[in-house]
Write a protein that holds these residues in place. Structure first.
Motif, short mmCIF file in Angstrom:
data_model
loop_
_atom_site.label_atom_id
_atom_site.label_comp_id
_atom_site.label_asym_id
_atom_site.label_seq_id
_atom_site.Cartn_x
_atom_site.Cartn_y
_atom_site.Cartn_z
N ARG A 52 40.22 26.09 70.97
CA ARG A 52 39.52 25.87 69.71
C ARG A 52 39.94 26.95 68.71
O ARG A 52 39.89 28.14 69.03
N PHE A 53 40.35 26.53 67.52
CA PHE A 53 40.74 27.48 66.47
C PHE A 53 39.56 28.38 66.17
O PHE A 53 38.44 27.91 65.95
N ALA A 54 39.76 29.71 66.17
CA ALA A 54 38.65 30.65 66.09
C ALA A 54 38.62 31.52 64.85
O ALA A 54 37.56 31.79 64.31
N PHE A 55 39.78 32.03 64.41
CA PHE A 55 39.74 32.93 63.27
C PHE A 55 41.09 33.01 62.57
O PHE A 55 42.12 32.65 63.12
N ILE A 56 41.01 33.50 61.34
CA ILE A 56 42.19 33.86 60.56
C ILE A 56 42.18 35.37 60.51
O ILE A 56 41.18 35.99 60.12
N GLY A 57 43.27 35.99 60.93
CA GLY A 57 43.34 37.44 60.97
C GLY A 57 44.34 37.98 59.96
O GLY A 57 45.42 37.42 59.81
N LEU A 58 43.95 39.01 59.26
CA LEU A 58 44.83 39.67 58.31
C LEU A 58 44.97 41.15 58.68
O LEU A 58 43.97 41.82 58.95
N ALA A 59 46.20 41.63 58.67
CA ALA A 59 46.45 43.06 58.84
C ALA A 59 46.33 43.70 57.47
O ALA A 59 46.92 43.21 56.50
N VAL A 60 45.56 44.77 57.37
CA VAL A 60 45.32 45.39 56.08
C VAL A 60 45.72 46.87 56.10
O VAL A 60 45.52 47.56 57.10
N SER A 61 46.28 47.32 55.00
CA SER A 61 46.69 48.72 54.92
C SER A 61 45.56 49.61 54.41
O SER A 61 45.56 50.80 54.68
N ASP A 62 44.61 49.04 53.68
CA ASP A 62 43.48 49.79 53.13
C ASP A 62 42.23 48.94 53.29
O ASP A 62 42.01 48.01 52.50
N MET A 63 41.45 49.22 54.32
CA MET A 63 40.28 48.40 54.64
C MET A 63 39.30 48.34 53.47
O MET A 63 38.81 47.27 53.12
N ALA A 64 39.02 49.46 52.83
CA ALA A 64 38.05 49.47 51.73
C ALA A 64 38.51 48.57 50.59
O ALA A 64 37.72 47.82 50.02
N ALA A 65 39.80 48.63 50.25
CA ALA A 65 40.33 47.79 49.17
C ALA A 65 40.24 46.31 49.53
O ALA A 65 39.89 45.48 48.70
N SER A 66 40.56 45.98 50.77
CA SER A 66 40.52 44.58 51.19
C SER A 66 39.09 44.05 51.24
O SER A 66 38.82 42.94 50.79
N VAL A 67 38.17 44.82 51.79
CA VAL A 67 36.77 44.41 51.84
C VAL A 67 36.25 44.20 50.42
O VAL A 67 35.58 43.19 50.13
N ALA A 68 36.55 45.11 49.51
CA ALA A 68 36.10 44.97 48.12
C ALA A 68 36.65 43.69 47.49
O ALA A 68 35.93 42.97 46.79
N PHE A 69 37.93 43.40 47.71
CA PHE A 69 38.55 42.20 47.15
C PHE A 69 37.85 40.94 47.65
O PHE A 69 37.44 40.09 46.87
N TYR A 70 37.70 40.82 48.97
CA TYR A 70 37.11 39.60 49.53
C TYR A 70 35.61 39.50 49.23
O TYR A 70 35.08 38.39 49.13
N ARG A 71 34.92 40.61 49.06
CA ARG A 71 33.53 40.54 48.62
C ARG A 71 33.44 39.95 47.22
O ARG A 71 32.53 39.20 46.91
N ARG A 72 34.39 40.28 46.35
CA ARG A 72 34.41 39.72 44.99
C ARG A 72 34.58 38.20 45.03
O ARG A 72 34.22 37.51 44.09
N LEU A 73 35.15 37.69 46.11
CA LEU A 73 35.31 36.25 46.27
C LEU A 73 34.14 35.63 47.03
O LEU A 73 34.19 34.47 47.42
N GLY A 74 33.09 36.40 47.25
CA GLY A 74 31.87 35.86 47.83
C GLY A 74 31.73 35.98 49.33
O GLY A 74 30.75 35.46 49.89
N ALA B 205 36.54 25.68 34.87
CA ALA B 205 36.20 26.89 34.11
C ALA B 205 35.90 28.06 35.06
O ALA B 205 36.18 29.22 34.74
N HIS B 206 35.35 27.76 36.24
CA HIS B 206 35.05 28.80 37.22
C HIS B 206 36.36 29.39 37.77
O HIS B 206 36.44 30.60 38.01
N VAL B 207 37.38 28.55 37.98
CA VAL B 207 38.70 29.05 38.38
C VAL B 207 39.17 30.09 37.37
O VAL B 207 39.58 31.20 37.72
N ASP B 208 39.11 29.72 36.08
CA ASP B 208 39.55 30.63 35.02
C ASP B 208 38.77 31.93 35.01
O ASP B 208 39.34 33.02 34.89
N ALA B 209 37.44 31.82 35.19
CA ALA B 209 36.58 33.01 35.13
C ALA B 209 36.84 33.94 36.31
O ALA B 209 36.92 35.17 36.14
N VAL B 210 36.99 33.39 37.52
CA VAL B 210 37.23 34.22 38.70
C VAL B 210 38.60 34.88 38.59
O VAL B 210 38.76 36.08 38.87
#
Length: 136
Positions: free
Chosen positions: A8-30, A87-92
């Motif tokens: 069963r497909f379980a997760f999408i994994g990303l390797a990140v160089s700066d955890m704080a920067a990545s968490v901040a980015f994805y939090r901005r996307l909800g 319009a939401h695409v444009d705003a985000v």
């Protein structure tokens, strides 16, 4: 016929160089990451439908795969986020690029019937924003 059940497909994994920067980015996307995730070497958040998005610091990956190197060249995968409206695409897109994130393709009306835009996360992974041009 094989009686072994399919994995069963379980997760999408990303390797990140700066955890704080990545968490901040994805939090901005909800996406919701636990408090303190910025300092962790491995974090997870549940996506709609039960899949997980997993972020691992490069040092975490090297702890079990010492020869691992970040990929070079163009990306072969992207994450996509559905927005509420064109319009939401444009705003985000505007919010994220004004916050300093790299825009790849400014919002445009795609021939397949969506308002579409592309950005890069802090590690250069593609992140697309989309919304139907008309209600279906």
């Amino acid at each position: 016929m094989n009686s072994t059940p399919a994995p069963r497909f379980a997760f999408i994994g990303l390797a990140v160089s700066d955890m704080a920067a990545s968490v901040a980015f994805y939090r901005r996307l909800g996406l919701a990451f636990p408090e303190g995730s910025e300092q962790e070497p491995h974090v997870e958040t549940e996506l709609p439908g039960g899949l997980l998005l997993v972020l691992d610091a490069e040092s975490t990956i090297r702890s079990f795969h010492p020869d691992w190197q970040p990929p070079t060249g163009g990306a072969r995968a992207a994450l996509a986020f559905r927005c509420q409206s064109p319009a939401h695409v444009d705003a985000v897109y505007q919010e994220l690029t004004e916050a300093g994130y790299q825009g790849e393709l400014k919002p445009w009306d795609a021939f397949w019937g969506q308002r579409y835009a592309s950005l890069r996360d802090p590690d250069g992974n593609g992140v697309d924003l989309l919304a139907p041009l008309q209600d279906a």
